[in-house]
Design an enzyme around this catalytic site. Structure first.
Site, PDB file in Angstrom:
ATOM      1  CB  CYS A 107      -0.914  -0.046   1.222  1.00 36.64           C
ATOM      2  SG  CYS A 107      -1.773   1.482   1.589  1.00 36.64           S
ATOM      3  CB  CYS A 110       0.370   1.643   4.181  1.00 40.55           C
ATOM      4  SG  CYS A 110      -1.372   1.225   4.065  1.00 40.55           S
TER       5      CYS A 110
END
Length: 184
Positions: A107, A110
């Protein structure tokens, strides 16, 4: 009156920079299980395979070793915990808020927020407990916590009578500070 021709513009790219800052320029040769060279990592300049319809292609070389894909190191303040460890932390009595960061290694947001979470953990080291949960490793726990998008951060106050705050998506560090200072 003659009009002078404008000089031709050149859109040449600058010379490529090396991707890895290593000083050695040697690449290593890998082979498949049957002993034939794996041309994806080959150090030769031309491919030994020939085709009737296409000219031989230059072999691809691995410029540097790829990263391990894990964004948790031993010296980080934020620790990666399992679902059982998180549930124990939530149930036991705490004096500080618990901040749970649900993330994934693939991600992009993230990865961007990991540095801010780490800075927040250093800043609030004695005033908050910050932990991470990898949603790929703890899929059922993430589903039970209703994590629909990544990153998702839960702010769980030490007082069990207060509601937890849930933030989804890339959030600025100042917003996290405000939640910890004002809502917890």
């Amino acid at each position: 009156m003659q009009i002078a021709a404008a000089p031709a513009l050149s859109f040449l790219a600058p010379p490529p920079r090396p991707l890895c800052p290593s000083s050695s320029s040697s690449s290593f040769r890998r082979t498949n299980s049957n002993g034939t060279p794996n041309f994806l990592f080959s150090s030769s300049s031309t491919n030994d395979r020939t085709s009737l319809f296409s000219p031989p292609l230059p072999a691809k070389r691995l410029l540097c070793r790829p990263p391990s894909g894990k964004y948790i190191r031993e010296d980080y303040v934020v620790k990666k915990l399992s679902a059982d460890e998180i549930q124990k932390l939530v149930k036991e009595e705490r004096k500080v808020p618990l901040i749970i960061d649900f993330y994934a290694t693939w991600c992009g947001p993230c990865i961007l927020m990991a540095q801010e979470i780490e800075m927040l953990a250093v800043e609030y080291e004695s005033n908050a407990l910050v932990v991470k949960v990898d949603t790929d490793d703890e899929y059922e726990f993430a589903r039970d916590m209703q994590v629909r998008g990544l990153p998702t951060v839960y702010f769980i106050p030490p007082n069990p009578n207060k509601d937890a705050v849930r933030a989804e998506g890339l959030i600025p560090i100042q917003m996290m500070r405000d939640i910890i200072d004002n809502e917890m």
